[in-house]
Design a protein around this motif. Structure first.
Motif, PDB file in Angstrom:
ATOM      1  N   ALA A  40       2.460 -15.200 -67.919  1.00  0.00           N
ATOM      2  CA  ALA A  40       2.549 -13.752 -67.737  1.00  0.00           C
ATOM      3  C   ALA A  40       1.896 -13.002 -68.890  1.00  0.00           C
ATOM      4  N   VAL A  41       1.901 -13.592 -70.082  1.00  0.00           N
ATOM      5  CA  VAL A  41       1.334 -12.914 -71.242  1.00  0.00           C
ATOM      6  C   VAL A  41      -0.158 -12.657 -71.075  1.00  0.00           C
ATOM      7  N   ARG A  42      -0.826 -13.451 -70.238  1.00  0.00           N
ATOM      8  CA  ARG A  42      -2.261 -13.249 -70.027  1.00  0.00           C
ATOM      9  C   ARG A  42      -2.552 -11.915 -69.346  1.00  0.00           C
ATOM     10  N   LEU A  43      -1.583 -11.432 -68.559  1.00  0.00           N
ATOM     11  CA  LEU A  43      -1.773 -10.125 -67.927  1.00  0.00           C
ATOM     12  C   LEU A  43      -1.972  -9.027 -68.967  1.00  0.00           C
ATOM     13  N   LEU A  44      -1.334  -9.175 -70.108  1.00  0.00           N
ATOM     14  CA  LEU A  44      -1.366  -8.131 -71.120  1.00  0.00           C
ATOM     15  C   LEU A  44      -2.747  -7.952 -71.735  1.00  0.00           C
ATOM     16  N   SER A  45      -3.605  -8.965 -71.607  1.00  0.00           N
ATOM     17  CA  SER A  45      -4.954  -8.862 -72.155  1.00  0.00           C
ATOM     18  C   SER A  45      -6.025  -8.884 -71.074  1.00  0.00           C
ATOM     19  N   ASP A  46      -5.614  -8.858 -69.807  1.00  0.00           N
ATOM     20  CA  ASP A  46      -6.566  -8.870 -68.700  1.00  0.00           C
ATOM     21  C   ASP A  46      -7.107  -7.455 -68.479  1.00  0.00           C
ATOM     22  N   LEU A  47      -8.410  -7.268 -68.629  1.00  0.00           N
ATOM     23  CA  LEU A  47      -8.986  -5.928 -68.577  1.00  0.00           C
ATOM     24  C   LEU A  47      -8.873  -5.290 -67.196  1.00  0.00           C
ATOM     25  N   ALA A  48      -8.977  -6.103 -66.153  1.00  0.00           N
ATOM     26  CA  ALA A  48      -8.837  -5.544 -64.802  1.00  0.00           C
ATOM     27  C   ALA A  48      -7.421  -5.025 -64.576  1.00  0.00           C
ATOM     28  N   PHE A  49      -6.458  -5.753 -65.109  1.00  0.00           N
ATOM     29  CA  PHE A  49      -5.060  -5.345 -64.964  1.00  0.00           C
ATOM     30  C   PHE A  49      -4.756  -4.105 -65.808  1.00  0.00           C
ATOM     31  N   THR A  50      -5.105  -4.160 -67.088  1.00  0.00           N
ATOM     32  CA  THR A  50      -4.771  -3.045 -67.980  1.00  0.00           C
ATOM     33  C   THR A  50      -5.612  -1.805 -67.699  1.00  0.00           C
ATOM     34  N   GLY A  51      -6.738  -1.971 -66.983  1.00  0.00           N
ATOM     35  CA  GLY A  51      -7.521  -0.818 -66.588  1.00  0.00           C
ATOM     36  C   GLY A  51      -6.857  -0.007 -65.500  1.00  0.00           C
ATOM     37  N   ARG A  52      -5.925  -0.645 -64.780  1.00  0.00           N
ATOM     38  CA  ARG A  52      -5.246   0.035 -63.663  1.00  0.00           C
ATOM     39  C   ARG A  52      -3.777   0.319 -63.942  1.00  0.00           C
TER      40      ARG A  52
END
Length: 216
Positions: free
Chosen positions: A132-144
């Motif tokens: 789950a921690v990978r979501l915190l650095s995923d640009l597609a995720f954090t862009g939305r």
């Protein structure tokens, strides 16, 4: 990291006293005291007396008290309480509601809220393939979405209440006292509830994804 406060123990004692008085033939699975009653009973109460113990111990008012009834393999009634706000989230198997100052209103998920809660508490049932921690650095995720970490199932209830778009957790949900009640409430509220890969949520250690709608 594995401890219980006096509040955990006292909360559980009060809950168990009520259940044993009202339903003496039912089994109970509680976080602090474990299993009590017939292991094969059709009715089992799942009790989480204080979800967010570390928050509470650090004087952070983000905790939940969760109680659910599993009957015939399904959670048929559930209640989760935020003791600091006084909100009582509940379902009797139909729609989900929240009680504030004695008045009930329906819970309504809202995908317009661009916040997603990510549970980072171990154990991680799907690691190392999923973190789950990978979501915190995923640009597609954090862009939305704006990721949030509160470390309590209170955030699951916020999805049902329209305060979060989704909740992600890599957890084993089988007879999980932390998740049984809020998951049932989210389902009753109309949230989309699946495992991490879209499978039924109780198919093994598949994790948990609760979202306000299919698009999310």
């Amino acid at each position: 990291r594995d401890f219980a406060t006096a509040a955990d123990l006292e909360s559980e004692k009060v809950i168990l006293d009520v259940l044993r008085s009202a339903r003496p033939g039912d089994a109970i699975l509680a976080e602090e005291s474990g299993a009590d009653g017939d292991a094969g009973a059709d009715r089992v109460w799942l009790v989480d007396p204080l979800c967010g113990t570390h928050n509470f111990a650090a004087r952070t008012p983000l905790v939940t008290v969760n109680v659910a009834l599993r009957a015939g393999g399904e959670v048929t009634a559930a209640a989760s309480v935020d003791p600091f706000s006084g909100e009582v989230y509940w379902t009797g198997g139909g729609e989900a509601r929240v009680r504030v100052d004695g008045a009930d209103r329906p819970l309504t998920p809202d995908s317009a809220v661009p916040l997603v809660e990510v549970n980072l508490d171990p154990p991680f049932a799907n690691g190392p393939g999923f973190r789950a921690v990978r979501l915190l650095s995923d640009l597609a995720f954090t862009g939305r979405y704006g990721p949030r970490v509160t470390s309590t199932t209170l955030a699951l209830l916020w999805v049902a209440a329209g305060r979060r778009a989704a909740f992600v957790s890599d957890s084993d949900l089988h007879d999980n006292v932390h998740f049984a009640s809020p998951v049932a409430i989210c389902r009753a509220a109309g949230c989309v509830v699946t495992g991490l890969r879209g499978q039924p949520v109780y198919d093994g250690a598949g994790g948990l994804l609760v979202s306000a709608d299919r698009e999310t």
